[in-house]
Design a protein around this motif. Structure first.
Motif, short mmCIF file in Angstrom:
data_model
loop_
_atom_site.label_atom_id
_atom_site.label_comp_id
_atom_site.label_asym_id
_atom_site.label_seq_id
_atom_site.Cartn_x
_atom_site.Cartn_y
_atom_site.Cartn_z
N GLU A 49 0.82 -1.21 0.00
CA GLU A 49 0.00 0.00 0.00
C GLU A 49 0.85 1.26 0.00
O GLU A 49 0.46 2.29 -0.54
CB GLU A 49 -0.93 0.01 1.21
N SER A 50 2.05 1.19 0.58
CA SER A 50 2.91 2.37 0.65
C SER A 50 3.35 2.84 -0.74
O SER A 50 3.68 4.02 -0.92
CB SER A 50 4.16 2.05 1.49
N GLU A 51 3.34 1.95 -1.74
CA GLU A 51 3.69 2.34 -3.09
C GLU A 51 2.48 2.82 -3.87
O GLU A 51 2.56 3.74 -4.67
CB GLU A 51 4.35 1.16 -3.84
N VAL A 52 1.33 2.18 -3.64
CA VAL A 52 0.11 2.54 -4.37
C VAL A 52 -0.55 3.76 -3.75
O VAL A 52 -1.09 4.61 -4.46
CB VAL A 52 -0.86 1.35 -4.40
N ALA A 53 -0.53 3.85 -2.43
CA ALA A 53 -1.14 4.98 -1.72
C ALA A 53 -0.11 5.57 -0.77
O ALA A 53 -0.18 5.38 0.45
CB ALA A 53 -2.38 4.52 -0.96
N PRO A 54 0.88 6.31 -1.29
CA PRO A 54 2.00 6.78 -0.46
C PRO A 54 1.59 7.72 0.66
O PRO A 54 2.30 7.82 1.66
CB PRO A 54 2.91 7.50 -1.47
N TYR A 55 0.45 8.41 0.51
CA TYR A 55 -0.04 9.30 1.56
C TYR A 55 -1.29 8.75 2.23
O TYR A 55 -1.98 9.48 2.95
CB TYR A 55 -0.32 10.70 0.98
N GLY A 56 -1.58 7.48 1.99
CA GLY A 56 -2.72 6.85 2.62
C GLY A 56 -4.02 7.02 1.86
O GLY A 56 -4.06 7.65 0.79
N VAL A 57 -5.08 6.45 2.44
CA VAL A 57 -6.42 6.54 1.87
C VAL A 57 -7.23 7.52 2.71
O VAL A 57 -7.28 7.41 3.93
CB VAL A 57 -7.10 5.16 1.87
N TRP A 58 -7.86 8.48 2.05
CA TRP A 58 -8.61 9.54 2.73
C TRP A 58 -10.09 9.40 2.38
O TRP A 58 -10.48 9.53 1.23
CB TRP A 58 -8.08 10.91 2.31
N TRP A 59 -10.90 9.13 3.39
CA TRP A 59 -12.33 8.91 3.19
C TRP A 59 -13.11 10.21 3.24
O TRP A 59 -12.84 11.08 4.09
CB TRP A 59 -12.88 7.96 4.26
N ALA A 60 -14.08 10.35 2.36
CA ALA A 60 -14.96 11.52 2.37
C ALA A 60 -15.94 11.40 3.53
O ALA A 60 -16.69 10.43 3.61
CB ALA A 60 -15.72 11.63 1.06
#
Length: 390
Positions: free
Chosen positions: A217-228
């Motif tokens: 996940e650190s490569e695909v989402a380097p800043y994490g997943v942010w939920w609305a």
């Protein structure tokens, strides 16, 4: 190649200069992943206590296990409730958007037939098709505010693009993301989409589709997943928006307020290191020498895993003479780029967002996006004020 620099670097296009404006005062199902714990969002609490509009179900899913069961029942009623902005609900389902599920999400198209609008309102000749250019990697160094928007529709996981924008209520600490209205709400015949999340600098190093399936996940989402935890779009999109034909496209914009899936004290802007101001009531296309669109096209020949951009001199497109005239540029990007920001320079030289990808023709020769006037300003101000004291 144009670059959108992080916070402390020069906020401008680096390799291809965008000339300043002339002076003037735009599905297939994937695996659900593993079960995990989750917590309800603030929006779910606010929406369930709303006193206007349809009553929301009391058992919105907040885990992967509940989501599977819900899809077999109440999900089918999604177009009969959650119709108004006050009814938006998007409980966090932790670990739903894993890299494998992200890589299989499909584009969210919003097409019009080639040539539509040539005889309506103020419309310039269709622009020449321009081939989209791959944005250099890593994306966080070249287009830091840009990312992908993921959401679930009744047809399965889908994708759009989005941009981190500045929030006047929280200078330097924005949690706002600009995207298209059709990326959060299906328009006149439906309701709000579900499990809406934003991933800034998605696939930062431009891995292939096969590689993203099993990448950490650190490569695909380097800043994490942010939920609305809240979404706002125009009442015009909700009442007239359509998946095809272009209806509602002059008002096809939306703003998300997001929070990190795993918690944390820093805002999205602080985490990413960049955000763009929104330039409302920007000049007509005739006063702009250059306008650029950024996004993650997902329909063939693209696969949704890499970021592209198109920079062109804009023209005008009118599908409804009673509605604002839209911007249009030549561009080969396809569905999935919807919601991606359109950027140009303000007279002071600062890069700003002036539109988003809304529609394109079936031959993928151009893109069009709304002019952000008083309606867009009102939608933006509403969500900014809603979270001003949080």
């Amino acid at each position: 190649m144009p670059r959108i620099r992080p916070r402390i670097r020069r906020s401008a296009f680096a390799a291809v200069a965008v000339t300043a404006l002339v002076a003037a005062s735009a599905t297939a199902c994937g695996p659900d992943g593993d079960s995990a714990d989750a917590k309800p969002s603030q929006a779910a609490t606010a929406a369930s206590s709303a006193t206007t509009g349809p009553r929301l179900p009391s058992d919105l899913p907040t885990s992967l296990q509940e989501l599977r069961k819900w899809k077999q029942g109440d999900w089918k009623k999604w177009d009969h409730w959650a119709r108004q902005a006050a009814d938006f609900a998007n409980p966090v389902i932790k670990d739903l958007w894993k890299p494998s599920r992200m890589s299989e999400a499909k584009d969210s198209p919003n097409q019009v037939p080639t040539g539509v609008g040539q005889d309506q309102g103020v419309t310039d000749p269709a622009p020449a098709r321009k081939q989209a250019q791959a944005v250099p990697t890593p994306y966080h160094a070249n287009a830091a505010p840009v990312g992908k928007v993921f959401f679930d529709s009744p047809s399965g996981p889908m994708v759009c693009s989005g941009t981190v924008v500045e929030d006047p209520a929280h200078p330097g600490k924005s949690d706002l993301v600009w995207t298209a209205g059709h990326c959060v709400h299906s328009g006149a015949k439906g309701g709000w989409y579900r499990n809406i999340a934003f991933v800034p600098s998605y696939n930062d190093d431009g891995l292939s589709a096969a590689q993203t399936q099993n990448a950490p996940e650190s490569e695909v989402a380097p800043y994490g997943v942010w939920w609305a935890d809240w979404a706002q779009t125009s009442s015009q999109w909700i009442s007239t928006g359509a998946e095809t034909g272009g209806s509602g496209s002059p008002y096809d914009f939306a703003i998300l307020h997001v929070k990190p899936e795993n918690g944390g004290g820093k805002s999205l802007q602080e985490t990413v290191g960049a955000a763009l101001p929104v330039w409302f009531d920007a000049p007509s296309a005739t006063a702009m020498s250059s306008l650029g669109a950024w996004g993650y096209p997902a329909a063939p020949p693209y696969d949704g895993q890499r970021m592209f951009d198109c920079v062109d001199k804009p023209g005008r497109l009118s599908l409804d003479p009673a509605a604002p005239t839209e911007y249009r540029i030549g561009c080969s990007m396809t569905g999935g780029s919807s919601g991606g920001g359109w950027f140009t320079k303000e007279p002071n030289g600062q890069l700003a967002l002036v539109s988003n990808t809304s529609i394109g023709p079936s031959d993928n020769s151009w893109l069009a996006g709304p002019h952000l006037g008083s309606v867009a300003q009102g939608v933006f101000d509403s969500i900014s004020k809603k979270f001003a004291n949080q």
